[in-house]
Enzyme design. Structure first.
Site, PDB file in Angstrom:
ATOM      1  N   LYS A 281       0.761  -1.129   0.248  1.00 27.73           N
ATOM      2  CA  LYS A 281       0.087   0.013   0.005  1.00 27.73           C
ATOM      3  C   LYS A 281       0.805   1.279  -0.204  1.00 27.73           C
ATOM      4  CE  LYS A 281      -3.836  -2.455   1.963  1.00 27.73           C
ATOM      5  NZ  LYS A 281      -4.582  -2.836   3.117  1.00 27.73           N
TER       6      LYS A 281
ATOM      7  N   GLN B 129      -4.527  -1.525   9.276  1.00 26.27           N
ATOM      8  CA  GLN B 129      -4.585  -2.771   8.712  1.00 26.27           C
ATOM      9  C   GLN B 129      -5.082  -4.029   9.765  1.00 26.27           C
ATOM     10  OE1 GLN B 129      -3.847  -3.200   5.687  1.00 26.27           O
ATOM     11  NE2 GLN B 129      -4.076  -5.633   5.705  1.00 26.27           N
TER      12      GLN B 129
ATOM     13  N   ASP C 121     -10.918   2.795   3.595  1.00 31.75           N
ATOM     14  CA  ASP C 121     -11.356   1.271   3.533  1.00 31.75           C
ATOM     15  C   ASP C 121     -12.918   1.154   3.685  1.00 31.75           C
ATOM     16  OD1 ASP C 121      -9.253  -0.645   3.605  1.00 31.75           O
ATOM     17  OD2 ASP C 121      -8.964  -0.023   5.739  1.00 31.75           O
TER      18      ASP C 121
END
Ligand code: GUN
Length: 284
Positions: free
Chosen positions: A52, A96, A119
């Protein structure tokens, strides 16, 4: 023999478009910035986070990593999230998952500002997705939709079967396919007659987390098979939830692992971060 959908190529095109738009933003003094939080030393999470960050660099974003120890408390993590929420230079916050056991994931997701929730995990954004008027797309399901679009695969009226009901993939995937007028079925560990249902699928999305779970005998000839899994096989080699060599004989389209859905998740994250930066600066 199925056509292999090249997620690497599609994701490169999306990142190229994000990079172009970022150039314009940067020339007006705005550089999108993503804060990436990782807690503990899960090796898979480390690989995802590195990918990422690398993608941020490729498209011209700034990224900042917060790597916290595995015994970080929920209060400490909430404090960091609050700091990032209030930091005007940060446009997107990504924590995460999974988090260590002592931390309630739901509490962390809820603490992230919905405006920085790249997200699309926050209940507010999930609600928008359900209604159909969303800003942030859930990255992995949105990546799957882009893959289908790249091959002009029609969804309307098709039997779409998803195996897996997670908040990250299965549930939002069902909403996006439904919005395109697919007839959607979600299967899970308690589903009876799984094979009967998967055999009815024109489009099958596997998001189970079990290596090579989907075999050719579960597939309707000519089906489109999308593999969201990321596992290791008995030899430690990366593989998906679909037995690729078996299923590719029966399917019409199939995504490989690696190089299928994985790169798309990251491309969509870049798109969401760009969107967040634009919105926060009142740019359409
Ligand atoms: N863990 C597995 N997939 C994801 C994802 O898309 N986002 C985050 N934050 N964590 C994950």
């Amino acid at each position: 023999m199925a056509k292999i959908i090249d997620g690497k190529a599609v994701s490169a095109m999306i990142k190229e478009s994000v990079a172009q738009q970022t150039k314009e933003l940067v020339s007006s003094g705005i550089k999108p910035k993503l804060a990436v939080v990782i807690v503990g030393d899960d090796s898979a999470s480390r690989v995802y986070v590195n990918n990422k960050k690398k993608a941020c660099e490729v498209v011209g974003f700034e990224s900042v990593e917060y790597a916290l120890s595995k015994d970080t408390t929920q209060e400490e993590l909430l404090k960091l999230i609050e700091k990032l929420n209030n930091d005007k230079s940060v446009n997107g916050i990504l924590c995460q998952l999974p988090l260590p056991k002592q931390i309630d994931e739901e509490a962390i997701i809820t603490a992230i500002s919905p405006l920085k929730d790249v997200d699309a995990f926050h209940a507010e954004n999930v609600g928008h997705i359900m209604i159909g008027n969303y800003t942030f797309l859930p990255c992995t399901p949105a990546g799957v939709m882009e893959l289908l679009k790249s091959e002009n695969i029609e969804i309307e009226g098709k039997n779409c079967v998803i195996i897996g009901r997670s908040n990250i993939v299965g549930k939002p995937m069902s909403m996006l396919l439904l919005q395109k007028n697919g007839t959607v079925t979600i299967c899970h560990s308690k589903t009876k007659n799984l094979k009967e249902i998967t055999k009815s699928a024109d489009i099958l999305v596997a998001a189970i987390g079990v290596a090579k779970f989907v075999t050719a005998d579960m597939i309707k000839p000519g089906a489109v098979v999308i593999d969201v899994g990321m596992n290791r096989d008995e030899n430690g080699k990366l593989c998906g939830d679909v037995d690729f060599d078996d299923v590719k004989q029966t399917a019409s389209y199939i995504t490989p692992v690696p190089g299928g859905v994985g790169p798309m998740t990251i491309a969509m994250l870049m798109q969401n971060t760009l969107m967040a930066a634009k919105k926060q600066n009142n740019i359409n």
